[in-house]
Design a protein around this motif. Structure first.
Motif, PDB file in Angstrom:
ATOM      1  N   HIS A   1      -0.212   4.840  -2.154  1.00 42.10           N
ATOM      2  CA  HIS A   1       1.029   5.101  -1.433  1.00 42.10           C
ATOM      3  C   HIS A   1       0.773   4.930   0.057  1.00 42.10           C
ATOM      4  O   HIS A   1      -0.143   5.538   0.605  1.00 42.10           O
ATOM      5  CB  HIS A   1       1.481   6.538  -1.728  1.00 42.10           C
ATOM      6  CG  HIS A   1       2.759   6.919  -1.067  1.00 42.10           C
ATOM      7  ND1 HIS A   1       3.082   8.226  -0.818  1.00 42.10           N
ATOM      8  CD2 HIS A   1       3.806   6.190  -0.615  1.00 42.10           C
ATOM      9  CE1 HIS A   1       4.268   8.285  -0.234  1.00 42.10           C
ATOM     10  NE2 HIS A   1       4.722   7.059  -0.096  1.00 42.10           N
TER      11      HIS A   1
ATOM     12  N   LEU B   1       0.904  -5.313  -0.252  1.00 40.00           N
ATOM     13  CA  LEU B   1       1.978  -4.455   0.220  1.00 40.00           C
ATOM     14  C   LEU B   1       2.621  -5.181   1.391  1.00 40.00           C
ATOM     15  O   LEU B   1       1.934  -5.496   2.367  1.00 40.00           O
ATOM     16  CB  LEU B   1       1.452  -3.105   0.687  1.00 40.00           C
ATOM     17  CG  LEU B   1       0.591  -2.298  -0.280  1.00 40.00           C
ATOM     18  CD1 LEU B   1       0.178  -0.992   0.377  1.00 40.00           C
ATOM     19  CD2 LEU B   1       1.316  -2.041  -1.575  1.00 40.00           C
ATOM     20  N   ARG B   2       3.908  -5.466   1.321  1.00 41.83           N
ATOM     21  CA  ARG B   2       4.603  -6.220   2.370  1.00 41.83           C
ATOM     22  C   ARG B   2       5.667  -5.343   3.021  1.00 41.83           C
ATOM     23  O   ARG B   2       6.421  -4.670   2.330  1.00 41.83           O
ATOM     24  CB  ARG B   2       5.283  -7.446   1.774  1.00 41.83           C
ATOM     25  CG  ARG B   2       4.325  -8.429   1.160  1.00 41.83           C
ATOM     26  CD  ARG B   2       5.070  -9.551   0.429  1.00 41.83           C
ATOM     27  NE  ARG B   2       4.150 -10.379  -0.292  1.00 41.83           N
ATOM     28  CZ  ARG B   2       3.490 -11.403   0.210  1.00 41.83           C
ATOM     29  NH1 ARG B   2       3.671 -11.729   1.468  1.00 41.83           N
ATOM     30  NH2 ARG B   2       2.654 -12.095  -0.532  1.00 41.83           N
ATOM     31  N   PHE B   3       5.705  -5.378   4.364  1.00 50.23           N
ATOM     32  CA  PHE B   3       6.713  -4.609   5.082  1.00 50.23           C
ATOM     33  C   PHE B   3       6.830  -5.117   6.509  1.00 50.23           C
ATOM     34  O   PHE B   3       5.944  -5.800   7.018  1.00 50.23           O
ATOM     35  CB  PHE B   3       6.386  -3.107   5.068  1.00 50.23           C
ATOM     36  CG  PHE B   3       5.102  -2.746   5.757  1.00 50.23           C
ATOM     37  CD1 PHE B   3       5.115  -2.271   7.060  1.00 50.23           C
ATOM     38  CD2 PHE B   3       3.876  -2.870   5.109  1.00 50.23           C
ATOM     39  CE1 PHE B   3       3.926  -1.936   7.703  1.00 50.23           C
ATOM     40  CE2 PHE B   3       2.695  -2.532   5.734  1.00 50.23           C
ATOM     41  CZ  PHE B   3       2.724  -2.067   7.037  1.00 50.23           C
TER      42      PHE B   3
ATOM     43  N   TYR C   1       6.209   4.440   5.339  1.00 46.81           N
ATOM     44  CA  TYR C   1       7.006   3.303   4.868  1.00 46.81           C
ATOM     45  C   TYR C   1       7.395   3.488   3.401  1.00 46.81           C
ATOM     46  O   TYR C   1       8.145   2.698   2.861  1.00 46.81           O
ATOM     47  CB  TYR C   1       6.244   1.990   5.073  1.00 46.81           C
ATOM     48  CG  TYR C   1       6.205   1.609   6.527  1.00 46.81           C
ATOM     49  CD1 TYR C   1       7.235   0.856   7.094  1.00 46.81           C
ATOM     50  CD2 TYR C   1       5.171   2.018   7.356  1.00 46.81           C
ATOM     51  CE1 TYR C   1       7.227   0.530   8.431  1.00 46.81           C
ATOM     52  CE2 TYR C   1       5.153   1.697   8.694  1.00 46.81           C
ATOM     53  CZ  TYR C   1       6.187   0.959   9.223  1.00 46.81           C
ATOM     54  OH  TYR C   1       6.172   0.634  10.565  1.00 46.81           O
ATOM     55  N   ASP C   2       6.856   4.531   2.775  1.00 46.26           N
ATOM     56  CA  ASP C   2       7.165   4.912   1.406  1.00 46.26           C
ATOM     57  C   ASP C   2       7.029   3.742   0.427  1.00 46.26           C
ATOM     58  O   ASP C   2       7.920   3.460  -0.355  1.00 46.26           O
ATOM     59  CB  ASP C   2       8.560   5.524   1.327  1.00 46.26           C
ATOM     60  CG  ASP C   2       8.705   6.423   0.106  1.00 46.26           C
ATOM     61  OD1 ASP C   2       7.672   6.930  -0.375  1.00 46.26           O
ATOM     62  OD2 ASP C   2       9.833   6.596  -0.375  1.00 46.26           O
ATOM     63  N   ILE C   3       5.881   3.075   0.514  1.00 42.61           N
ATOM     64  CA  ILE C   3       5.576   1.961  -0.378  1.00 42.61           C
ATOM     65  C   ILE C   3       4.489   2.423  -1.337  1.00 42.61           C
ATOM     66  O   ILE C   3       3.450   2.925  -0.908  1.00 42.61           O
ATOM     67  CB  ILE C   3       5.095   0.722   0.407  1.00 42.61           C
ATOM     68  CG1 ILE C   3       6.174   0.259   1.373  1.00 42.61           C
ATOM     69  CG2 ILE C   3       4.694  -0.394  -0.546  1.00 42.61           C
ATOM     70  CD1 ILE C   3       5.702  -0.810   2.334  1.00 42.61           C
ATOM     71  N   GLU C   4       4.733   2.266  -2.631  1.00 44.70           N
ATOM     72  CA  GLU C   4       3.756   2.613  -3.654  1.00 44.70           C
ATOM     73  C   GLU C   4       3.446   1.391  -4.499  1.00 44.70           C
ATOM     74  O   GLU C   4       4.293   0.513  -4.665  1.00 44.70           O
ATOM     75  CB  GLU C   4       4.292   3.722  -4.559  1.00 44.70           C
ATOM     76  CG  GLU C   4       4.482   5.032  -3.829  1.00 44.70           C
ATOM     77  CD  GLU C   4       4.841   6.164  -4.762  1.00 44.70           C
ATOM     78  OE1 GLU C   4       4.236   6.264  -5.843  1.00 44.70           O
ATOM     79  OE2 GLU C   4       5.722   6.945  -4.386  1.00 44.70           O
ATOM     80  N   SER C   5       2.229   1.342  -5.032  1.00 44.36           N
ATOM     81  CA  SER C   5       1.848   0.221  -5.877  1.00 44.36           C
ATOM     82  C   SER C   5       0.699   0.619  -6.788  1.00 44.36           C
ATOM     83  O   SER C   5      -0.162   1.411  -6.410  1.00 44.36           O
ATOM     84  CB  SER C   5       1.428  -0.976  -5.017  1.00 44.36           C
ATOM     85  OG  SER C   5       1.167  -2.091  -5.836  1.00 44.36           O
TER      86      SER C   5
END
Length: 109
Positions: free
Chosen positions: A58, A76-78, A62-66
């Protein structure tokens, strides 16, 4: 000085860059030289992660999980809109008290 007045500051989109940063994880730990991944505000960022074991990670802020599959690159792209230092953590029942694997540091433009 006059050149700057005529050209003006670059727009946010014109100054933004595409940035790829690598994060290698071995035995649940990031390599020491990749503990802080630095980018600049408004950059298009790809964090490329390779681990020797399955993990669920996590990127806070940016609250991206994978889910990370062993020995397969995961990206992870942002867009780095928020500035600050954001931890990348493993989320699992066994790793609740661990330190972050690394940090994504987004510096103001």
């Amino acid at each position: 000085m006059l050149i700057g007045a005529f050209l003006g500051p670059c727009s946010q989109l014109a100054c933004a860059e595409s940035r790829m940063v690598e994060l290698a994880i071995h035995d649940g730990e990031a390599s020491p030289n990749a503990r802080v991944l630095s980018v600049t505000q408004d950059d298009e960022v790809v964090v490329r992660i390779v681990s020797d074991r399955a993990l669920h990670i996590h990127l806070h802020g940016y609250d991206i999980e994978s889910d990370i599959v062993p020995n397969v690159a995961t990206s992870l792209r942002f867009t780095a809109t928020a500035t600050g230092r954001f931890p990348i953590e493993v989320h699992s029942s066994q790793d609740r008290k661990r330190q972050p694997l690394a940090y994504v540091e987004v510096r103001p433009r």
